[in-house]
Design an enzyme around this catalytic site. Structure first.
Site, PDB file in Angstrom:
ATOM      1  N   ASP A  30     112.197  12.630  46.000  1.00 41.65           N
ATOM      2  CA  ASP A  30     111.341  13.453  46.083  1.00 41.65           C
ATOM      3  C   ASP A  30     110.232  13.319  44.891  1.00 41.65           C
ATOM      4  O   ASP A  30     110.355  12.892  43.674  1.00 41.65           O
ATOM      5  CB  ASP A  30     112.081  14.896  45.719  1.00 41.65           C
ATOM      6  CG  ASP A  30     110.900  16.110  45.880  1.00 41.65           C
ATOM      7  OD1 ASP A  30     109.893  16.208  45.383  1.00 41.65           O
ATOM      8  OD2 ASP A  30     111.495  17.002  46.783  1.00 41.65           O
ATOM      9  N   HIS A  46     111.860  14.363  64.537  1.00 42.19           N
ATOM     10  CA  HIS A  46     111.169  15.708  63.902  1.00 42.19           C
ATOM     11  C   HIS A  46     112.012  16.843  64.607  1.00 42.19           C
ATOM     12  O   HIS A  46     111.860  17.222  65.688  1.00 42.19           O
ATOM     13  CB  HIS A  46     109.716  15.636  64.464  1.00 42.19           C
ATOM     14  CG  HIS A  46     109.013  16.962  63.797  1.00 42.19           C
ATOM     15  ND1 HIS A  46     108.537  16.908  62.688  1.00 42.19           N
ATOM     16  CD2 HIS A  46     109.172  18.364  64.185  1.00 42.19           C
ATOM     17  CE1 HIS A  46     108.085  18.019  62.486  1.00 42.19           C
ATOM     18  NE2 HIS A  46     108.253  18.982  63.398  1.00 42.19           N
ATOM     19  N   ASN A  86     116.256  24.466  52.150  1.00 44.54           N
ATOM     20  CA  ASN A  86     115.395  25.756  52.354  1.00 44.54           C
ATOM     21  C   ASN A  86     115.193  26.125  53.939  1.00 44.54           C
ATOM     22  O   ASN A  86     114.737  25.374  54.546  1.00 44.54           O
ATOM     23  CB  ASN A  86     114.004  25.525  51.908  1.00 44.54           C
ATOM     24  CG  ASN A  86     114.203  25.667  50.245  1.00 44.54           C
ATOM     25  OD1 ASN A  86     114.974  26.206  49.592  1.00 44.54           O
ATOM     26  ND2 ASN A  86     113.230  24.672  49.694  1.00 44.54           N
ATOM     27  N   HIS A  95     109.925  19.795  58.634  1.00 43.29           N
ATOM     28  CA  HIS A  95     110.665  18.846  59.043  1.00 43.29           C
ATOM     29  C   HIS A  95     111.952  18.869  58.343  1.00 43.29           C
ATOM     30  O   HIS A  95     111.990  18.618  57.127  1.00 43.29           O
ATOM     31  CB  HIS A  95     110.051  17.612  58.933  1.00 43.29           C
ATOM     32  CG  HIS A  95     110.650  16.270  59.506  1.00 43.29           C
ATOM     33  ND1 HIS A  95     110.044  15.401  60.283  1.00 43.29           N
ATOM     34  CD2 HIS A  95     112.017  15.986  59.462  1.00 43.29           C
ATOM     35  CE1 HIS A  95     111.068  14.332  60.772  1.00 43.29           C
ATOM     36  NE2 HIS A  95     111.916  14.736  60.136  1.00 43.29           N
ATOM     37  N   HIS A  97     115.187  18.925  56.087  1.00 49.95           N
ATOM     38  CA  HIS A  97     115.627  17.865  54.971  1.00 49.95           C
ATOM     39  C   HIS A  97     116.541  18.523  54.285  1.00 49.95           C
ATOM     40  O   HIS A  97     116.515  19.918  53.883  1.00 49.95           O
ATOM     41  CB  HIS A  97     114.387  17.623  54.385  1.00 49.95           C
ATOM     42  CG  HIS A  97     113.184  18.510  53.780  1.00 49.95           C
ATOM     43  ND1 HIS A  97     112.418  19.221  54.590  1.00 49.95           N
ATOM     44  CD2 HIS A  97     113.422  19.039  52.562  1.00 49.95           C
ATOM     45  CE1 HIS A  97     112.025  20.095  53.880  1.00 49.95           C
ATOM     46  NE2 HIS A  97     112.375  19.795  52.491  1.00 49.95           N
TER      47      HIS A  97
HETATM   48  P1  AMP Z   1     110.857  22.181  51.027  1.00 49.43           P
HETATM   49  O1  AMP Z   1     110.100  23.286  50.142  1.00 49.43           O
HETATM   50  O2  AMP Z   1     112.325  22.630  50.899  1.00 49.43           O
HETATM   51  O3  AMP Z   1     110.134  22.247  52.181  1.00 49.43           O
HETATM   52  O4  AMP Z   1     110.621  20.947  50.009  1.00 49.43           O
HETATM   53  C1  AMP Z   1     109.688  19.636  50.522  1.00 49.43           C
HETATM   54  C2  AMP Z   1     109.841  18.828  49.205  1.00 49.43           C
HETATM   55  O5  AMP Z   1     109.180  17.613  49.713  1.00 49.43           O
HETATM   56  C3  AMP Z   1     109.188  19.114  47.935  1.00 49.43           C
HETATM   57  O6  AMP Z   1     110.460  19.162  46.882  1.00 49.43           O
HETATM   58  C4  AMP Z   1     108.195  18.096  47.710  1.00 49.43           C
HETATM   59  O7  AMP Z   1     108.114  17.750  46.315  1.00 49.43           O
HETATM   60  C5  AMP Z   1     108.598  17.190  48.476  1.00 49.43           C
HETATM   61  N1  AMP Z   1     107.460  15.946  49.167  1.00 49.43           N
HETATM   62  C6  AMP Z   1     106.366  16.343  49.703  1.00 49.43           C
HETATM   63  N2  AMP Z   1     105.522  15.424  49.752  1.00 49.43           N
HETATM   64  C7  AMP Z   1     106.486  14.379  49.579  1.00 49.43           C
HETATM   65  C8  AMP Z   1     106.222  12.961  49.407  1.00 49.43           C
HETATM   66  N3  AMP Z   1     105.095  12.288  50.170  1.00 49.43           N
HETATM   67  N4  AMP Z   1     107.095  12.132  49.254  1.00 49.43           N
HETATM   68  C9  AMP Z   1     108.502  12.367  48.725  1.00 49.43           C
HETATM   69  N5  AMP Z   1     108.512  13.971  48.457  1.00 49.43           N
HETATM   70  C10 AMP Z   1     107.586  14.761  48.840  1.00 49.43           C
HETATM   71 ZN    ZN Z   2     108.317  15.402  61.213  1.00 55.43          ZN
END
Ligand code: AMP
Ligand code: ZN
Length: 128
Positions: A30, A46, A86, A95, A97
């Site tokens: 992250d 996706h 989340n 997407h 995760h």
């Molecule tokens: P969420 O709020 O669960 O959707 O978390 C999204 C996560 O993606 C956050 O912790 C961001 O810091 C992370 N994130 C966003 N863009 C990137 C990226 N390009 N590379 C790695 N992590 C990312």
């Molecule tokens: Zn996606």
């Protein structure tokens, strides 16, 4: 999906600090870590959230989470892990995760943020 940042990472259009990858998932650090080694387990398809996901993919993701737990314990010395998805609110990237957030000290975890300056160093520890 065209406008999805994680799809772009999976395609290789945006760089990422990749910890593990197979046909089904990609695991990368992250960019805004809560703790050192905070990583995201992301299916290559996706899918917005777990309610849309087939059981086979969900099972595979959980096998990968088990493997990443071993890696995080062995290579980074974590003593615990927050396994966070989340759903419904606070999901910024639409997407699916799973956040794997290493815990290093009992009883102190309050979703802090740490520096992202040492992501290369962390990646080296995890992958070498
Ligand atoms: P969420 O709020 O669960 O959707 O978390 C999204 C996560 O993606 C956050 O912790 C961001 O810091 C992370 N994130 C966003 N863009 C990137 C990226 N390009 N590379 C790695 N992590 C990312
Ligand atoms: Zn996606």
């Amino acid at each position: 999906m065209e406008d999805c940042i994680f799809c772009k990472i999976i395609k290789g259009d945006i760089p990422s600090k990749t910890v593990f990858e197979d046909d089904v998932v990609k695991v990368f650090l992250d960019v805004n870590p809560n703790t050192e080694g905070h990583m995201l387990v992301v299916p290559k398809k996706h899918i917005t959230d777990f309610t849309e996901m087939d059981d086979e993919t969900l099972t595979h993701i959980h096998h990968v989470i088990k493997d990443m737990k071993e890696l995080i314990y062995d290579k980074l010395g974590a003593i615990g892990l927050k396994i966070v998805n989340n759903y419904g609110c606070e999901q910024l990237v639409k997407h699916y995760h799973v956040h794997l957030i290493p815990v290093y000290k009992e009883g102190t975890f309050e979703y802090p943020y740490v520096s992202s300056d040492n992501l290369d160093e962390i990646l080296d520890k995890l992958t070498k």
